[in-house]
Design a protein around this motif. Structure first.
Motif, mmCIF file in Angstrom:
data_model
loop_
_atom_site.group_PDB
_atom_site.id
_atom_site.type_symbol
_atom_site.label_atom_id
_atom_site.label_comp_id
_atom_site.label_asym_id
_atom_site.label_seq_id
_atom_site.Cartn_x
_atom_site.Cartn_y
_atom_site.Cartn_z
ATOM 1 N N ASP A 280 11.646 28.648 -24.104
ATOM 2 C CA ASP A 280 10.368 29.226 -24.518
ATOM 3 C C ASP A 280 10.022 30.493 -23.739
ATOM 4 N N ARG A 282 8.982 30.883 -20.754
ATOM 5 C CA ARG A 282 7.857 30.795 -19.818
ATOM 6 C C ARG A 282 8.286 30.387 -18.417
ATOM 7 N N LYS A 440 -6.480 26.399 -19.320
ATOM 8 C CA LYS A 440 -5.163 26.091 -18.760
ATOM 9 C C LYS A 440 -4.934 24.588 -18.848
ATOM 10 N N THR A 452 4.943 21.693 -16.486
ATOM 11 C CA THR A 452 4.748 23.002 -17.088
ATOM 12 C C THR A 452 3.272 23.142 -17.434
ATOM 13 N N TYR A 454 0.194 25.642 -19.865
ATOM 14 C CA TYR A 454 -0.022 26.464 -21.060
ATOM 15 C C TYR A 454 -1.480 26.936 -21.043
ATOM 16 N N THR A 456 -4.422 28.162 -23.553
ATOM 17 C CA THR A 456 -4.717 28.163 -24.978
ATOM 18 C C THR A 456 -5.190 29.538 -25.457
ATOM 19 N N PHE A 462 -2.249 24.114 -27.494
ATOM 20 C CA PHE A 462 -1.207 24.133 -26.466
ATOM 21 C C PHE A 462 0.006 23.379 -27.008
#
Length: 664
Positions: A280, A282, A440, A452, A454, A456, A462
């Motif tokens: 991904d 990230r 977050k 991990t 993410y 939004t 997410f």
């Protein structure tokens, strides 16, 4: 006679001069020069010369060639146990497992260093495990990518958009003195899978490759617009440690000039290399020699934000990293991490391993033969779930590191990718749920360690990769909102691979998360906080619910609350007021004994004064449902401000004392 004495003195002076030059070359990391110079001093000082020749081969990644020199290395100031350990490693690298076992068993018994004893025992276990590894059936079919390889080194293959990128020291450029070979560059060639078109072979531009410096081990973001690679080994003093990660971006049809990554990805005086992006884009995985690891080279991860900045550097832990070396990580599309190691049980030098997730645990598996050999095998890259590339310097190659291709022909191979898609909401003043952007959300494993995270977007969504039959926790945070913890499990939601026909199956699960604003006088009702009749003791059931409040208060240290207790209308007004006060004080006491500062808590008993439902029906009959709603415990935010912490966050709590009752 005088003439002979003069010649002897001259020879001695020359010998001393050669030895000084050899030591100077070794200290500079010019290992190939050091080998040549020390070979000239073998007859004069064989023990010392053998040692430095062996070390030069080892430090330039040629431990196979070090074997005969370690066998004869000795001298004042040379640690015999260390020599014996590396001698065993060189024997193992040459496939002489029984001889290596003899050396390692002796070392495990007699070494003066506990660390060396542990290393030796680990190596003994690894060699003994080889028989089991060899018996495991392998469905891998491998072949040398002859069209690409040369007598020089070709390694670290990466496939992107029908192009194969790799690192090579082919050519006749400036020599890197540590290995006596040209400096390496990054190349690319058009490729349909493993079919390369050599007419398109070319090095990357000068904005990436730098003359007189080793460039290599490249990785790309999924969209191909961000490149991270290693650059270093200038050949200057301490050049062997002069390796850092650089970043470049593809703009207007070309790569920008590479820049050293700022922040804590690179560490001064240490080696950072073999980067690899997650599917991904990230997370960046890489290897580093920085202090604080398991030993040797360790694999780390770093998070990359939307601006290309890296943070949250994390060691992947002792399940993956060992006192040996781990590097060349690759996260495949199915979420499995492949890496190279000489610390796990293997055939000799570097072997390729895969991390399998089983019930929330990482199980490390050696890929076995023919992927692995007693040579260096590393740099795994899958461009499809069942095929890809790796690197090996095995004997049947073209002379140095070669790129190999592989196909996994396991008839039962089934890839199941699980994803958890969620949406974050927040209730408005009317209680209607609204999408909440910029939140977050972190995915925590069953040990509450972050896997991990993410942030939004405007859609509040997410997305996480998850695994079957595991427990997780979602952790949401946004300024102005109460931090939220929410359990999630994939247990009972997994699919049996035997029921699937396709090679790859993607399964998306869904959930929602509701975040509450931090507002003064906002009231939250705690569910399942029940007291025995006419008592104020905290029951085990109530304790479970109060533990959730403990977490809320620890996660949101800026709020102070009032604990409010309510009763129904049974008994007198005065009795209910006193009873509710005792109950409120009991909940506060429980919170304090679980690490919450008394300064953040107020106890308030409301008795029967603020019902939220009818205690009796309109006809005067009893309303048990309404009474149950009225017998509630709430907390109300009464102050938002400075963080207040208790004297000890680790306050001991005697559950027995509170569950037995205190007669209030």
């Amino acid at each position: 006679m005088r003439y002979l004495s003069f010649i002897l003195v001259l020879l001695l002076a020359v010998s001393c001069s050669v030895e000084k030059k050899a030591m100077k070359a070794f200290n500079r990391g010019e290992y190939q020069n050091a080998i040549g110079l020390y070979q000239k001093t073998l007859s004069k000082n064989p023990g010392k010369a053998n040692y430095f020749i062996a070390e030069s081969y080892r430090l330039s990644n040629r431990i196979k060639e070090a074997e005969p020199f370690y066998a004869n290395a000795k001298g004042i100031g040379i640690d015999k146990d260390t020599v014996q350990f590396y001698y065993a490693q060189s024997l193992k690298a040459n496939g002489k497992y029984n001889e290596a076992l003899t050396q390692l068993n002796s070392l495990a018994e007699n070494a003066s260093s506990d660390k060396l004893k542990r290393l030796a025992n680990a190596q003994v276990s690894g060699i003994q495990e080889l028989e089991t590894i060899k018996q495991n059936k392998s469905y891998y079919r491998v072949r040398n990518l002859d069209a690409l390889n040369t007598p020089s080194a070709e390694y670290s293959p990466v496939f992107l958009n029908n192009e194969l990128y790799f690192t090579s020291n082919r050519g006749s450029g400036k020599i890197y003195e540590a290995e006596g070979k040209p400096f390496s560059n990054i190349y690319k060639v058009a490729s349909r899978g493993a079919n390369v078109d050599l007419n398109t072979l070319a090095p990357l531009p000068s904005s990436i490759n730098t003359e007189g410096i080793n460039d290599g081990c490249v990785t790309f973001s999924p969209d191909g617009k961000v490149m991270v690679f290693a650059k270093g080994n200038t050949g200057k003093k301490k050049g062997a440690e002069d390796v850092d990660l650089y970043i470049a971006r593809f703009r207007n049809g070309e790569w920008t000039a590479a820049q050293r990554i700022t922040g804590s990805v690179n560490t001064p005086g240490h080696w950072e290399s073999t980067p690899s992006f997650s599917p991904d884009g990230r997370t960046l995985y890489f290897s580093s020699s920085r202090p604080g690891g398991q030993g040797g080279l360790d694999i780390y991860s770093a998070r990359m934000d939307s601006r290309g900045r890296f943070s949250q550097i994390k060691n992947l832990g002792s399940e993956i990293n060992t006192p040996g070396d781990e590097y060349f990580p690759h996260m495949a599309e199915d979420g499995k991490l492949y890496f190279a190691s000489d610390g796990h049980a293997g055939f000799g030098m570097l072997d390729i391993f895969v991390v399998n997730r089983v019930n929330g645990r990482n199980i490390i598996q050696n890929l076995g033969e023919p992927v692995n050999s007693n040579a260096d095998d590393f740099g795994m890259f899958l461009f499809k779930p069942d095929r890809g590339f790796f690197t090996s310097n095995r004997a049947e190659g073209k002379g140095d590191d070669d790129v190999y291709t592989f196909v996994n022909e396991d008839p039962n191979l089934k890839i199941i990718n699980y994803y958890l898609e969620g949406i974050v909401y927040s209730p408005d003043k009317e209680g209607k749920l609204q999408l909440l952007p910029n939140t977050k959300v972190s995915l925590l494993d069953n040990k509450r360690e972050s896997m991990t995270d993410y942030v939004t977007g405007n859609d509040g969504k997410f997305l996480f990769r998850v695994y079957g039959d595991e427990d997780y926790e979602l952790f949401g945070e946004l300024d102005g909102y109460l931090t939220k913890r929410q359990p999630y499990t994939t247990k009972g939601k997994s699919v049996d691979p035997a029921t699937l026909k396709e090679l790859v199956t993607n399964i998306t699960l869904d959930t929602i998360m509701v975040m509450d604003r931090i507002e003064l006088n906002k009231i939250f009702v705690l569910e399942n906080i029940y007291f025995d009749f006419a008592k104020s003791d905290i029951t085990p059931t109530a304790a479970k619910e109060l533990n959730k409040l403990v977490e809320i208060l620890k996660d949101n240290p800026e709020i102070k609350i009032e604990m409010g207790s309510h009763t129904d209308s049974v008994d007198t007004y005065e009795y209910n007021l006193l009873l509710s006060q005792r109950r409120a004080e009991s909940t506060v006491k429980y919170l304090v004994n679980n690490g919450i500062s008394q300064q953040r808590l107020t106890a308030k008993g409301y008795g029967e004064t603020t019902p939220i439902a009818r205690n009796t029906n309109p006809d005067g009959s009893d309303n048990p449902v309404g009474r149950a709603r009225n017998r509630r415990t709430e907390f109300k935010i009464v102050e938002i401000g400075d963080v207040v912490r208790p004297v000890s966050e680790e306050a001991e709590f005697d559950e027995d004392k509170y569950f037995k009752g205190d007669g209030n």
